[in-house]
Design an enzyme around this catalytic site. Structure first.
Site, PDB file in Angstrom:
ATOM      1  N   ALA A   1      69.783 -27.472  -1.898  1.00 30.02           N
ATOM      2  CA  ALA A   1      69.634 -28.904  -2.175  1.00 30.02           C
ATOM      3  C   ALA A   1      68.615 -29.453  -1.182  1.00 30.02           C
ATOM      4  CB  ALA A   1      70.977 -29.593  -2.008  1.00 30.02           C
TER       5      ALA A   1
ATOM      6  N   GLU B   1      74.981 -23.565   4.253  1.00 31.64           N
ATOM      7  CA  GLU B   1      75.300 -24.980   4.458  1.00 31.64           C
ATOM      8  C   GLU B   1      75.917 -25.240   5.826  1.00 31.64           C
ATOM      9  OE1 GLU B   1      75.697 -23.324   1.584  1.00 31.64           O
ATOM     10  OE2 GLU B   1      75.210 -24.655  -0.094  1.00 31.64           O
TER      11      GLU B   1
ATOM     12  N   GLU C   1      73.813 -21.347  -5.594  1.00 34.71           N
ATOM     13  CA  GLU C   1      74.888 -21.869  -6.450  1.00 34.71           C
ATOM     14  C   GLU C   1      74.419 -22.042  -7.894  1.00 34.71           C
ATOM     15  OE1 GLU C   1      75.608 -25.013  -3.456  1.00 34.71           O
ATOM     16  OE2 GLU C   1      77.718 -24.498  -3.710  1.00 34.71           O
TER      17      GLU C   1
ATOM     18  N   GLY D   1      72.375 -24.580  -2.512  1.00 30.74           N
ATOM     19  CA  GLY D   1      72.384 -25.003  -3.915  1.00 30.74           C
ATOM     20  C   GLY D   1      71.576 -24.077  -4.807  1.00 30.74           C
TER      21      GLY D   1
HETATM   22  C1  HXC Z   1      64.213 -29.615   1.846  1.00 29.28           C
HETATM   23  C2  HXC Z   1      63.148 -27.643   2.349  1.00 29.28           C
HETATM   24  C3  HXC Z   1      64.350 -26.921   2.117  1.00 29.28           C
HETATM   25  C4  HXC Z   1      65.516 -27.658   1.721  1.00 29.28           C
HETATM   26  C5  HXC Z   1      62.808 -25.527   2.682  1.00 29.28           C
HETATM   27  N1  HXC Z   1      62.238 -26.740   2.684  1.00 29.28           N
HETATM   28  N2  HXC Z   1      64.099 -25.601   2.348  1.00 29.28           N
HETATM   29  N3  HXC Z   1      63.088 -28.967   2.219  1.00 29.28           N
HETATM   30  N4  HXC Z   1      65.395 -28.982   1.623  1.00 29.28           N
HETATM   31  N5  HXC Z   1      66.681 -27.046   1.431  1.00 29.28           N
HETATM   32  C6  HXC Z   1      60.838 -27.083   3.016  1.00 29.28           C
HETATM   33  C7  HXC Z   1      60.594 -27.068   4.515  1.00 29.28           C
HETATM   34  O1  HXC Z   1      60.985 -28.289   5.091  1.00 29.28           O
HETATM   35  C8  HXC Z   1      59.086 -26.875   4.542  1.00 29.28           C
HETATM   36  O2  HXC Z   1      58.434 -28.091   4.236  1.00 29.28           O
HETATM   37  C9  HXC Z   1      58.852 -25.939   3.374  1.00 29.28           C
HETATM   38  O3  HXC Z   1      59.971 -26.093   2.512  1.00 29.28           O
HETATM   39  C10 HXC Z   1      58.762 -24.488   3.820  1.00 29.28           C
HETATM   40  O4  HXC Z   1      59.907 -24.193   4.621  1.00 29.28           O
HETATM   41  P1  HXC Z   1      59.781 -23.538   6.090  1.00 29.28           P
HETATM   42  O5  HXC Z   1      61.103 -23.751   6.734  1.00 29.28           O
HETATM   43  O6  HXC Z   1      58.579 -24.023   6.781  1.00 29.28           O
HETATM   44  O7  HXC Z   1      59.557 -22.001   5.686  1.00 29.28           O
HETATM   45  P2  HXC Z   1      60.135 -20.698   6.391  1.00 29.28           P
HETATM   46  O8  HXC Z   1      59.983 -20.785   7.869  1.00 29.28           O
HETATM   47  O9  HXC Z   1      59.492 -19.559   5.680  1.00 29.28           O
HETATM   48  O10 HXC Z   1      61.705 -20.708   6.087  1.00 29.28           O
HETATM   49  C11 HXC Z   1      62.172 -20.648   4.733  1.00 29.28           C
HETATM   50  C12 HXC Z   1      63.692 -20.984   4.675  1.00 29.28           C
HETATM   51  C13 HXC Z   1      63.935 -22.319   5.440  1.00 29.28           C
HETATM   52  C14 HXC Z   1      64.461 -19.844   5.358  1.00 29.28           C
HETATM   53  C15 HXC Z   1      64.089 -21.058   3.231  1.00 29.28           C
HETATM   54  O11 HXC Z   1      63.069 -23.310   4.886  1.00 29.28           O
HETATM   55  C16 HXC Z   1      65.336 -22.805   5.348  1.00 29.28           C
HETATM   56  O12 HXC Z   1      66.204 -22.324   6.065  1.00 29.28           O
HETATM   57  N6  HXC Z   1      65.570 -23.794   4.473  1.00 29.28           N
HETATM   58  C17 HXC Z   1      66.859 -24.466   4.386  1.00 29.28           C
HETATM   59  C18 HXC Z   1      67.850 -23.558   3.732  1.00 29.28           C
HETATM   60  C19 HXC Z   1      69.201 -24.243   3.647  1.00 29.28           C
HETATM   61  O13 HXC Z   1      69.813 -24.591   4.676  1.00 29.28           O
HETATM   62  N7  HXC Z   1      69.676 -24.455   2.444  1.00 29.28           N
HETATM   63  C20 HXC Z   1      70.925 -25.075   2.193  1.00 29.28           C
HETATM   64  C21 HXC Z   1      70.709 -26.524   2.056  1.00 29.28           C
HETATM   65  S1  HXC Z   1      72.225 -27.390   1.923  1.00 29.28           S
HETATM   66  P3  HXC Z   1      57.617 -28.914   5.377  1.00 29.28           P
HETATM   67  O14 HXC Z   1      57.019 -30.049   4.583  1.00 29.28           O
HETATM   68  O15 HXC Z   1      58.624 -29.339   6.354  1.00 29.28           O
HETATM   69  O16 HXC Z   1      56.618 -27.932   5.893  1.00 29.28           O
HETATM   70  C22 HXC Z   1      72.651 -27.210   0.363  1.00 29.28           C
HETATM   71  C23 HXC Z   1      73.888 -27.980   0.046  1.00 29.28           C
HETATM   72  C24 HXC Z   1      74.387 -27.557  -1.271  1.00 29.28           C
HETATM   73  O17 HXC Z   1      72.053 -26.574  -0.429  1.00 29.28           O
HETATM   74  C25 HXC Z   1      75.409 -28.507  -1.702  1.00 29.28           C
HETATM   75  C26 HXC Z   1      75.455 -28.595  -3.134  1.00 29.28           C
HETATM   76  C27 HXC Z   1      74.229 -28.269  -3.839  1.00 29.28           C
END
Ligand code: HXC
Length: 258
Positions: free
Chosen positions: A65, A132, A112, A109
């Site tokens: 998400a 998460e 999911e 998400g």
């Molecule tokens: C918003 C995101 C994002 C996310 C990545 N990006 N994941 N933006 N929400 N979930 C954006 C980053 O901010 C960045 O943009 C660009 O995508 C590239 O990501 P980087 O982090 O620079 O790349 P990298 O170092 O290669 O790492 C990739 C990654 C990391 C491992 C996927 O981005 C990451 O850990 N993302 C979050 C994963 C996460 O925690 N997901 C769960 C979310 S909570 P900018 O503009 O900043 O450069 C969730 C709740 C679910 O899903 C509840 C119900 C659906």
């Protein structure tokens, strides 16, 4: 179908939906979720389409998400808009088979939504996780429920409590995905699988899907009763008569979807 965050395309009798926010690793924001629900509606209503394939990019199916969009939400914002419910459930409610073709990250998400599909075909670079907990929350789109059913308690707990990602091979061993293919072949191989399903009797695929999904809701004896009734019902269809006659007559069945 013009969308801001998706690409959609009919490939013969398969509807292909590609999540398309590559700069954000396909983070699932509200526009994308709304559009995804609409795209599923369109393919579900299209009589030419038998199966849907949901995919993302080569680096990310979807990294979860959209954290930037949800970071400042209050409890009351979440509650009143029923956050994660509207639109999110649409893939899981699709009656036609839906296959997820996952390359790269399928996190939070993203994982999911992949699990809402009927099965997952993974590229060899796929990574699955429910991280998460690392951003101060828990899975909210069915992750704790679907993951435990897919892989069992121990691995589901490990992934939910530590946020650990698993790669495609571990996902295959654990039963989260059905096949692993080279990343370069992911779309074509998944489309071939989808086509093989879509070329058969559509109501039979829908009935089989409904019956498998019933296993998650009811006891074994109730599930078997449900399956038996659907099995009996197939004998009222033209496709059961056609399929079995074709076998006996050593010819290819001509499915009528009736
Ligand atoms: C918003 C995101 C994002 C996310 C990545 N990006 N994941 N933006 N929400 N979930 C954006 C980053 O901010 C960045 O943009 C660009 O995508 C590239 O990501 P980087 O982090 O620079 O790349 P990298 O170092 O290669 O790492 C990739 C990654 C990391 C491992 C996927 O981005 C990451 O850990 N993302 C979050 C994963 C996460 O925690 N997901 C769960 C979310 S909570 P900018 O503009 O900043 O450069 C969730 C709740 C679910 O899903 C509840 C119900 C659906």
């Amino acid at each position: 179908m013009p969308f801001e965050t998706l690409l959609t395309e009919a490939r013969g009798n398969v509807g292909l939906i590609t999540l398309n926010r590559p700069r954000e690793f396909n983070a699932l924001n509200s526009v994308l979720i709304r559009e995804l629900a609409r795209a599923v509606d369109v393919f579900e209503d299209d009589p030419e389409i038998g199966v849907l394939v949901l995919t993302g990019g080569l680096k990310a199916f979807a990294a979860g998400a959209d954290i930037k969009e949800m970071a400042e939400k209050s409890f009351m914002d979440c509650y009143l808009e029923d956050f994660i419910t509207v639109g999110w459930e649409r893939v899981a409610k699709c009656r036609k088979p839906v296959i997820a073709a996952v390359a790269g990250y399928a996190l939070g998400g993203g994982c999911e939504v992949a699990m809402m599909c009927d099965f997952i075909i993974a590229a060899d670079n796929a990574r699955f996780g429910l991280p998460e907990i690392t951003v101060g929350t828990i899975p909210g789109a069915g992750g704790t429920q679907r993951l435990v059913r897919a892989v069992g308690k121990s691995l589901a707990m490990d992934m939910c409590l530590t946020g650990r990602q698993i790669d495609a091979e571990e996902a295959l061993r654990a039963g989260l995905v059905s096949r692993v293919v080279p990343v370069a072949d992911l779309i074509e191989e998944t489309l071939a699988v989808a086509r093989a399903i879509a070329d058969r009797s559509r109501p039979m695929a829908m009935l089989a899907k409904e019956s498998v999904n019933r296993a998650f809701e009811v006891s074994l004896s109730e599930g078997i009763r449900f399956e038996r009734r659907l099995f009996h019902a197939t004998f009222a269809t033209e496709d059961q008569k056609e399929g079995m006659s074709a076998f006996v007559e050593k010819r290819t069945p001509a499915w009528r979807n009736r």
